[in-house]
Design a protein around this motif. Structure first.
Motif, PDB file in Angstrom:
ATOM      1  N   GLY A 209      23.114  17.758  13.499  1.00  0.00           N
ATOM      2  CA  GLY A 209      22.353  17.045  12.478  1.00  0.00           C
ATOM      3  C   GLY A 209      20.942  16.724  12.933  1.00  0.00           C
ATOM      4  N   LEU A 210      20.810  16.274  14.199  1.00  0.00           N
ATOM      5  CA  LEU A 210      19.476  15.950  14.695  1.00  0.00           C
ATOM      6  C   LEU A 210      18.635  17.191  14.958  1.00  0.00           C
ATOM      7  N   ASN A 211      19.259  18.256  15.448  1.00  0.00           N
ATOM      8  CA  ASN A 211      18.496  19.438  15.831  1.00  0.00           C
ATOM      9  C   ASN A 211      18.200  20.364  14.659  1.00  0.00           C
ATOM     10  N   ARG A 212      19.104  20.441  13.692  1.00  0.00           N
ATOM     11  CA  ARG A 212      18.920  21.393  12.593  1.00  0.00           C
ATOM     12  C   ARG A 212      19.004  20.759  11.208  1.00  0.00           C
ATOM     13  N   GLY A 213      19.116  19.435  11.161  1.00  0.00           N
ATOM     14  CA  GLY A 213      19.124  18.770   9.868  1.00  0.00           C
ATOM     15  C   GLY A 213      17.738  18.723   9.248  1.00  0.00           C
ATOM     16  N   ARG A 214      17.686  18.289   8.003  1.00  0.00           N
ATOM     17  CA  ARG A 214      16.414  18.199   7.275  1.00  0.00           C
ATOM     18  C   ARG A 214      16.343  16.857   6.557  1.00  0.00           C
ATOM     19  N   ILE A 215      15.151  16.256   6.619  1.00  0.00           N
ATOM     20  CA  ILE A 215      14.899  14.972   5.960  1.00  0.00           C
ATOM     21  C   ILE A 215      13.623  15.106   5.134  1.00  0.00           C
ATOM     22  N   ASP A 216      13.688  14.680   3.884  1.00  0.00           N
ATOM     23  CA  ASP A 216      12.502  14.637   3.037  1.00  0.00           C
ATOM     24  C   ASP A 216      11.736  13.370   3.394  1.00  0.00           C
ATOM     25  N   PHE A 217      10.844  13.482   4.392  1.00  0.00           N
ATOM     26  CA  PHE A 217      10.154  12.303   4.903  1.00  0.00           C
ATOM     27  C   PHE A 217       9.289  11.641   3.839  1.00  0.00           C
ATOM     28  N   GLU A 218       8.608  12.424   3.012  1.00  0.00           N
ATOM     29  CA  GLU A 218       7.723  11.838   2.003  1.00  0.00           C
ATOM     30  C   GLU A 218       8.521  11.025   0.984  1.00  0.00           C
ATOM     31  N   ARG A 219       9.664  11.545   0.565  1.00  0.00           N
ATOM     32  CA  ARG A 219      10.497  10.800  -0.381  1.00  0.00           C
ATOM     33  C   ARG A 219      11.034   9.526   0.268  1.00  0.00           C
ATOM     34  N   LEU A 220      11.402   9.610   1.535  1.00  0.00           N
ATOM     35  CA  LEU A 220      11.894   8.425   2.230  1.00  0.00           C
ATOM     36  C   LEU A 220      10.778   7.399   2.403  1.00  0.00           C
ATOM     37  N   ARG A 221       9.560   7.858   2.654  1.00  0.00           N
ATOM     38  CA  ARG A 221       8.437   6.929   2.758  1.00  0.00           C
ATOM     39  C   ARG A 221       8.208   6.202   1.434  1.00  0.00           C
ATOM     40  N   ARG A 222       8.273   6.920   0.306  1.00  0.00           N
ATOM     41  CA  ARG A 222       8.093   6.276  -0.998  1.00  0.00           C
ATOM     42  C   ARG A 222       9.220   5.295  -1.288  1.00  0.00           C
ATOM     43  N   THR A 223      10.437   5.642  -0.873  1.00  0.00           N
ATOM     44  CA  THR A 223      11.569   4.736  -1.092  1.00  0.00           C
ATOM     45  C   THR A 223      11.384   3.432  -0.331  1.00  0.00           C
ATOM     46  N   VAL A 224      10.974   3.524   0.925  1.00  0.00           N
ATOM     47  CA  VAL A 224      10.778   2.318   1.737  1.00  0.00           C
ATOM     48  C   VAL A 224       9.623   1.485   1.191  1.00  0.00           C
ATOM     49  N   ALA A 225       8.561   2.133   0.724  1.00  0.00           N
ATOM     50  CA  ALA A 225       7.407   1.393   0.202  1.00  0.00           C
ATOM     51  C   ALA A 225       7.735   0.652  -1.081  1.00  0.00           C
ATOM     52  N   GLY A 226       8.749   1.074  -1.821  1.00  0.00           N
ATOM     53  CA  GLY A 226       9.108   0.411  -3.066  1.00  0.00           C
ATOM     54  C   GLY A 226      10.026  -0.776  -2.912  1.00  0.00           C
ATOM     55  N   LEU A 227      10.500  -1.053  -1.711  1.00  0.00           N
ATOM     56  CA  LEU A 227      11.391  -2.189  -1.479  1.00  0.00           C
ATOM     57  C   LEU A 227      10.591  -3.493  -1.393  1.00  0.00           C
ATOM     58  N   PRO A 228      11.239  -4.647  -1.633  1.00  0.00           N
ATOM     59  CA  PRO A 228      10.530  -5.931  -1.482  1.00  0.00           C
ATOM     60  C   PRO A 228       9.993  -6.095  -0.068  1.00  0.00           C
ATOM     61  N   LEU A 229       8.739  -6.542   0.029  1.00  0.00           N
ATOM     62  CA  LEU A 229       8.067  -6.675   1.322  1.00  0.00           C
ATOM     63  C   LEU A 229       7.688  -8.125   1.567  1.00  0.00           C
ATOM     64  N   PRO A 230       7.649  -8.545   2.816  1.00  0.00           N
ATOM     65  CA  PRO A 230       7.204  -9.914   3.129  1.00  0.00           C
ATOM     66  C   PRO A 230       5.710 -10.063   2.875  1.00  0.00           C
ATOM     67  N   ARG A 231       5.323 -11.285   2.552  1.00  0.00           N
ATOM     68  CA  ARG A 231       3.920 -11.574   2.248  1.00  0.00           C
ATOM     69  C   ARG A 231       3.499 -12.873   2.921  1.00  0.00           C
ATOM     70  N   ALA A 232       2.184 -13.042   3.039  1.00  0.00           N
ATOM     71  CA  ALA A 232       1.635 -14.251   3.624  1.00  0.00           C
ATOM     72  C   ALA A 232       1.696 -15.389   2.612  1.00  0.00           C
ATOM     73  N   VAL A 233       1.204 -16.560   3.018  1.00  0.00           N
ATOM     74  CA  VAL A 233       1.264 -17.730   2.142  1.00  0.00           C
ATOM     75  C   VAL A 233       0.459 -17.513   0.880  1.00  0.00           C
ATOM     76  N   ASP A 234      -0.688 -16.838   0.982  1.00  0.00           N
ATOM     77  CA  ASP A 234      -1.519 -16.592  -0.193  1.00  0.00           C
ATOM     78  C   ASP A 234      -1.072 -15.376  -0.992  1.00  0.00           C
ATOM     79  N   GLY A 235       0.058 -14.776  -0.629  1.00  0.00           N
ATOM     80  CA  GLY A 235       0.587 -13.654  -1.390  1.00  0.00           C
ATOM     81  C   GLY A 235       0.105 -12.291  -0.947  1.00  0.00           C
ATOM     82  N   ARG A 236      -0.734 -12.232   0.059  1.00  0.00           N
ATOM     83  CA  ARG A 236      -1.262 -10.940   0.485  1.00  0.00           C
ATOM     84  C   ARG A 236      -0.306 -10.240   1.441  1.00  0.00           C
TER      85      ARG A 236
END
Length: 415
Positions: free
Chosen positions: A70-97
Motif C-alpha cells: 500500500g505504501l510503495n504502490r498505492g495511490r492517494i489523490d493528494f489535491e482532493r485530500l487537501r480540499r477535504t481537510v481545508a473544509g473542516l472546522p478550523l480553530p480561530r483566534a479571539v478576534d475570529g481570524r
C-alpha cells in the motif's frame, strides 16, 4: 463537549464518519490497505517504532505484505485530500481570524544510502551547541494554530522539499495554494480579518511578504540573532565634493544594542504568568543585501509522501473527536478535563470511538503468503546507492568548492 451532551456526541461522530468516508474516497489505489494502516496508527498504543509492527494491530486485517504494498504502490489523490481537510472546522483566534504557522520538519534518513532525493537537513540539539546537517527528507508543513496553551493544531498541508529547491519559492506556492483552498471552502470571506502567518527564523520574511502581497495575509516572523538590518535612506545633503548619495541608512545589528537607537514604539504589558512584557518596534528597517511522530524506514520518497498524508489524516480524526475521548491516563499522570486532553491521550481511546462509526474499508480476501526469496539465494537486483543533494535558498544545485577538494590549494579571489 462531553458524553453527557447527546447532540454534540452524535454530531462529532457524524463528522468523524463523514471524514473517514471522504478520506477513503481519496485513496485511489490499494485503498483498503492504506485506510486500515491509518486505523492501525490511530489504535495502536504508544509511538510507532516499527512499520511492520502495525500489521499486528487488530484494525489491520491484512498481512504485512499488503501494508508495504500500500505504501510503495498505492495511490492517494493528494489535491482532493487537501480540499477535504481545508473544509473542516478550523480553530480561530479571539478576534475570529485564522492563524497559520509554517515550518520545515526533517525526516532524517542518514543511513538510507539507497533512498533517492535526500537532502542535507539542518538539525538542532544533537549535541552541546551543535547544529548538524544530516541527510533526510525535509517537509514543509502548514497548520492552523489554536489559542492558549495547547498541543493541538489543525494540519493543512505538507510538501516535501526536493534537493536544490528554493525553500522560499516552494513556501510561497504552498502558502498561496493553502489560502486559496481556505477561501474556496468559505473559511475566509471579504471583510474578515486578514489571516496571520507565523514563521520561524529560517524563513526570509521580507521576501515572502513581497511575494504574497496580493493575498489577505499578515506575516509575523522571527529573525535570527545575527541578522544585520539597514535603516531608511537618509535625506540627501549637498556635498561640496560630490559623490553618489547613499542607498541605505546606518546599520542595525541585532547583536549590538548600541546600534539600535531609540525605538519608534515601546509598549509595556503586565502578564499573570511572565511578569512585565516589554515590546519595542523600529520602523522601516530592511535587510542588508549581500552577494552570495513516527519515521518508518521507507526507501521511496513517494512512499514517504503517502505515509505523511496518512499521519495527517489520522491526526485530523483525533481532532474531530477530541471532546468525546475518555481520559485513559496512566497511574502517574494527572487527570485532565475532556477538552484539555492531548492528542496522545485522545489516541488511547480512539479504538473505542472507532467502533461507533465503522469502517468503509472492505474485508480482505483470503489468500496465502507468497514464496519470497528462497533461503540462501543472494539478491541479484541490489538497490542503487544514491547521492545526497542539498536544499539551498538560492535554488541553485550545490557544488563543492574547488579548494575543498582533496589535493587542491585555496585560491584567493580579489574583490
Amino acid at each position: 463537549m462531553s458524553l453527557l451532551d447527546p447532540a454534540g456526541h452524535v454530531g462529532s461522530l457524524a463528522a468523524l464518519s463523514q471524514f473517514r468516508t471522504d478520506f477513503h474516497d481519496c485513496l485511489t489505489g490499494r485503498a483498503d490497505a492504506l485506510f486500515e494502516l491509518t486505523d492501525a496508527v490511530l489504535c495502536t498504543d504508544g509511538p510507532v517504532r516499527t512499520l511492520v509492527g502495525l500489521a499486528l494491530a487488530p484494525e489491520h486485517r491484512r498481512g504485512h505484505g499488503a501494508l508495504y504494498a500500500g505504501l510503495n504502490r498505492g495511490r492517494i489523490d493528494f489535491e482532493r485530500l487537501r480540499r477535504t481537510v481545508a473544509g473542516l472546522p478550523l480553530p480561530r483566534a479571539v478576534d475570529g481570524r485564522l492563524v497559520l504557522a509554517a515550518d520545515v520538519s526533517p525526516w532524517l534518513r542518514p543511513d538510507a544510502n539507497t533512498s533517492p532525493d535526500r537532502s542535507f537537513c539542518h538539525t538542532y540539539g544533537r549535541g552541546k551547541n551543535e547544529h548538524k546537517m544530516i541527510p533526510g527528507w525535509p517537509y514543509s508543513v502548514i497548520a492552523a494554530l489554536e489559542v492558549g496553551r495547547t498541543s493541538w493544531t489543525a494540519l493543512l498541508d505538507a510538501v516535501r522539499l526536493e534537493p536544490g529547491a528554493d525553500a522560499a519559492a516552494v513556501t510561497t506556492v504552498q502558502v498561496r495554494e493553502v489560502v486559496e483552498r481556505l477561501m474556496s471552502a468559505g473559511q475566509w470571506k471579504a471583510g474578515d480579518p486578514d489571516i496571520l502567518l507565523v514563521l520561524d527564523a529560517g524563513y526570509d520574511v521580507q521576501r515572502l511578504s513581497f511575494l504574497l502581497a496580493d493575498l489577505p495575509l499578515e506575516l509575523l516572523g522571527r529573525l535570527r540573532s545575527d541578522r544585520v538590518m539597514r535603516r531608511p535612506t537618509p535625506p540627501r545633503v549637498y556635498a561640496p565634493k560630490g559623490g553618489r548619495p547613499p542607498k541605505h541608512g546606518g546599520e542595525f545589528v541585532f547583536g549590538q544594542p548600541d546600534t539600535w537607537g531609540e525605538p519608534d514604539v515601546r509598549t509595556t504589558t503586565e502578564t499573570s504568568r511572565y511578569g512585565t512584557a516589554v515590546a519595542t518596534a523600529f520602523d522601516r528597517l530592511h535587510p542588508r543585501l549581500t552577494r552570495r511522530w513516527s519515521r518508518p524506514k521507507l526507501r521511496s520518497p513517494e512512499a514517504a509522501d503517502r505515509w505523511t498524508w496518512l499521519v495527517i489524516a489520522a491526526h485530523t480524526q483525533l481532532r474531530l473527536v477530541r471532546g468525546l475521548a475518555a481520559d485513559l491516563r496512566r497511574p502517574w499522570e494527572r487527570p485532565a478535563p475532556p477538552n484539555k486532553l492531548t492528542p496522545a491521550r485522545v489516541r488511547r481511546g480512539f479504538r473505542n470511538l472507532r467502533t461507533a462509526v465503522g469502517s468503509p474499508a472492505g474485508a480482505p480476501k483470503p489468500t496465502k503468503a507468497g514464496p519470497g526469496r528462497p533461503p540462501g539465494l543472494k539478491n541479484r537486483r541490489p538497490a542503487a546507492v544514491r547521492d545526497v543533494g542539498r536544499v539551498l535558498k538560492t535554488g541553485e544545485p550545490y557544488s563543492r568548492p574547488a579548494h575543498h577538494k582533496q589535493g587542491t590549494k585555496p585560491r584567493r579571489v580579489s574583490d
